[in-house]
Enzyme design. Structure first.
Site, PDB file in Angstrom:
ATOM      1  CD  GLU A   1      -2.250  -4.645  -5.867  1.00 49.78           C
ATOM      2  OE1 GLU A   1      -2.129  -3.518  -6.353  1.00 49.78           O
ATOM      3  OE2 GLU A   1      -3.348  -5.142  -5.575  1.00 49.78           O
TER       4      GLU A   1
ATOM      5  CG  ASP B   1      -1.679  -1.256   1.411  1.00 54.36           C
ATOM      6  OD1 ASP B   1      -2.525  -1.527   0.556  1.00 54.36           O
ATOM      7  OD2 ASP B   1      -1.401  -1.983   2.380  1.00 54.36           O
TER       8      ASP B   1
HETATM    9  O1  TRH Z   1       4.766  -6.139   0.801  1.00 57.86           O
HETATM   10  P1  TRH Z   1       3.832  -6.743  -0.145  1.00 57.86           P
HETATM   11  O2  TRH Z   1       3.482  -8.137   0.104  1.00 57.86           O
HETATM   12  O3  TRH Z   1       2.530  -5.877  -0.206  1.00 57.86           O
HETATM   13  C1  TRH Z   1       1.234  -6.428  -0.287  1.00 57.86           C
HETATM   14  C2  TRH Z   1       0.681  -6.348  -1.659  1.00 57.86           C
HETATM   15  O4  TRH Z   1       0.808  -5.122  -2.282  1.00 57.86           O
HETATM   16  C3  TRH Z   1      -0.751  -6.768  -1.646  1.00 57.86           C
HETATM   17  O5  TRH Z   1      -1.300  -6.712  -2.913  1.00 57.86           O
HETATM   18  C4  TRH Z   1      -1.489  -5.847  -0.711  1.00 57.86           C
HETATM   19  O6  TRH Z   1      -2.827  -6.106  -0.737  1.00 57.86           O
HETATM   20  C5  TRH Z   1      -0.907  -6.077   0.640  1.00 57.86           C
HETATM   21  O7  TRH Z   1       0.448  -5.691   0.626  1.00 57.86           O
HETATM   22  C6  TRH Z   1      -1.639  -5.297   1.693  1.00 57.86           C
HETATM   23  O8  TRH Z   1       4.450  -6.692  -1.632  1.00 57.86           O
HETATM   24  P2  TRH Z   1       4.657  -5.484  -2.656  1.00 57.86           P
HETATM   25  O9  TRH Z   1       3.359  -5.043  -3.185  1.00 57.86           O
HETATM   26  O10 TRH Z   1       5.648  -5.934  -3.619  1.00 57.86           O
HETATM   27  O11 TRH Z   1       5.261  -4.319  -1.781  1.00 57.86           O
HETATM   28  C7  TRH Z   1       6.562  -4.326  -1.323  1.00 57.86           C
HETATM   29  C8  TRH Z   1       7.111  -2.914  -1.375  1.00 57.86           C
HETATM   30  O12 TRH Z   1       8.326  -2.874  -0.658  1.00 57.86           O
HETATM   31  C9  TRH Z   1       7.444  -2.468  -2.786  1.00 57.86           C
HETATM   32  O13 TRH Z   1       7.146  -1.090  -2.908  1.00 57.86           O
HETATM   33  C10 TRH Z   1       8.946  -2.656  -2.886  1.00 57.86           C
HETATM   34  C11 TRH Z   1       9.344  -2.321  -1.488  1.00 57.86           C
HETATM   35  N1  TRH Z   1      10.622  -2.879  -1.031  1.00 57.86           N
HETATM   36  C12 TRH Z   1      11.582  -1.989  -0.597  1.00 57.86           C
HETATM   37  O14 TRH Z   1      11.406  -0.775  -0.671  1.00 57.86           O
HETATM   38  N2  TRH Z   1      12.747  -2.489  -0.097  1.00 57.86           N
HETATM   39  C13 TRH Z   1      12.999  -3.816  -0.024  1.00 57.86           C
HETATM   40  O15 TRH Z   1      14.070  -4.230   0.443  1.00 57.86           O
HETATM   41  C14 TRH Z   1      11.983  -4.712  -0.508  1.00 57.86           C
HETATM   42  C15 TRH Z   1      12.238  -6.195  -0.480  1.00 57.86           C
HETATM   43  C16 TRH Z   1      10.811  -4.210  -0.989  1.00 57.86           C
END
Ligand code: TRH
Length: 390
Positions: A279, A21
């Site tokens: 996402e 989010d």
């Molecule tokens: O963390 P998530 O599992 O988020 C989830 C999904 O978005 C899901 O659809 C939603 O409904 C739920 O949250 C509530 O995976 P996502 O979407 O890939 O988000 C991870 C974020 O973290 C992304 O913006 C990349 C960031 N990130 C970093 O900034 N640094 C890091 O080291 C890593 C591994 C990720």
């Protein structure tokens, strides 16, 4: 006619779970501010989660400026009367804007444009609902659905201008990559024939994949960002707990602390294969254009599997039948409880073809325009209509 200079946008983000989010809202806010010179206020209800992906954030400040965005803590005690209502108001990912703010919106002589930025889905019904009004009779206000997506009949995907060029420069520059790996504490990156980033939720059969990699005929460096999967690995391999870094046969397994969002992009560019989840990271993996495998956010009653299948259908549409079957078999195994070794073996033999496919897929998606620019164009049209006819 009203000018669109000095436009003010408010984006509301409730952190439900994990980082998707805030990840999406932060990316969108920065892009609107830097590429569209919009005054963006990002209202977030959880600064601690935000700070994980944006370490410069000061979690003690209720209001702060970063990257051209005004970040405000959205709390139950926020006095909305003291905040001017914006011209465009986005409620992101099914959060609900506080009722006092909704009432302030309804009280404006020229109503703000209220957008519900929806979750990402490749399902075909999205095209029919994108940009439709959702009347709010209790307020005499319209809200519009805005769907990100994979076709020109949706709002497209978040992609900053010049991102592909940045990725290409990084991928072509061994010094930049070496510097990046050293910053992560990996000084011998050159020794590994395959680098894999493994950002995922847990998997009951993860051991079957790791065993396979341990016996691989090539040396593998596998980077696991801290979180659910890293926790599972720490209990599988107690020795990993000591330093977060172990070598098991051909496989070096290293847990990484969460890094700033832009650095996570570099990890995706620097690796040969990326496991991504949720996402946002899946879309970043698209832009890295390396072979990727998606673990979708799980929903009750396996509802997520329909979304996964809808995406796979689009993504695999232009692959040969055989390739599409192989890709889908491993992706399904990764999203269910299936054993992983056999399907990985077949999938990994196709990595060069998948990389080629991903470059074409990237080009195709880019033709839909990017989500931030599409949002701005949509808002401009609505805004001009309101000012002429209201
Ligand atoms: O963390 P998530 O599992 O988020 C989830 C999904 O978005 C899901 O659809 C939603 O409904 C739920 O949250 C509530 O995976 P996502 O979407 O890939 O988000 C991870 C974020 O973290 C992304 O913006 C990349 C960031 N990130 C970093 O900034 N640094 C890091 O080291 C890593 C591994 C990720």
């Amino acid at each position: 006619m009203t000018t669109l200079v000095n436009w003010r946008w408010d984006i509301f983000c409730a952190v439900i779970d994990n980082f998707g989010d805030i990840g999406i809202c932060w990316r969108l806010s920065r892009q609107l501010a830097t590429e569209h010179t919009i005054a963006v206020k990002l209202w977030v209800d959880d600064l601690a989660s935000f700070a994980k992906i944006c370490p410069q954030l000061d979690t003690n400040l209720a209001v702060q400026q970063l990257a051209g965005v005004t970040i405000c803590l959205w709390s139950t005690t926020t006095d909305w009367q003291k905040n001017a209502v914006a011209d465009v108001v986005i409620e992101a990912l099914a959060c609900t804007i506080p009722m006092p703010y909704q009432q302030l919106m309804a009280a404006q002589s020229v109503k703000p444009l209220w957008l519900n930025l929806e979750y990402l889905s490749a399902e075909s019904w999205v095209e029919g609902c994108h940009a439709l009004p959702s009347p709010q009779p209790h307020l005499a206000l319209d809200k519009y659905f805005y769907f990100p997506g994979f076709t020109s009949a949706t709002g497209g995907l978040l992609q900053e201008q010049g991102l592909r060029q940045l990725a290409e420069q990084f991928i072509a520059n061994a010094d930049l990559q070496h510097k990046f790996w050293c910053e992560l504490g990996i000084t011998n990156s050159i020794n590994y024939q395959q680098k894999i980033s493994l950002f995922a939720y847990d998997h009951p059969k993860i051991d079957s994949l790791l065993q396979y990699w341990q016996h691989s005929d090539r040396s593998i460096l596998c980077l696991v960002p801290e979180g659910v999967l890293a926790q599972q690995l720490l209990s599988l391999y107690p020795a990993l707990a000591a330093s977060g870094d172990i070598t098991l046969g051909a496989l070096r397994l290293k847990v990484l602390p969460f890094m700033a969002q832009d650095n996570y992009d570099k990890l995706l560019w620097a690796c040969d294969v990326n496991f991504v989840r949720g996402e946002d990271s899946i879309i970043r993996a698209h832009w890295a254009a390396k072979p990727f495998i998606w673990q979708i956010y799980r929903q009750a009653e396996q509802a997520h599997l329909d979304k996964l299948k809808a995406f796979m259908q689009r993504y695999c549409e232009k692959m040969s039948e055989n390739m599409a079957e192989i890709v889908q078999e491993f992706w399904l195994a990764w999203n269910t409880t299936a054993d992983l070794a056999d399907s990985w073996q077949v999938f990994s033999a196709l990595l060069p073809q998948i990389a080629e496919h991903n470059l074409k897929w990237h080009t195709e998606l880019t033709l839909n325009g990017d989500l931030a620019s599409n949002l701005v164009h949509f808002a401009e049209k609505k805004f001009i209509i309101r000012h002429n006819f209201s």
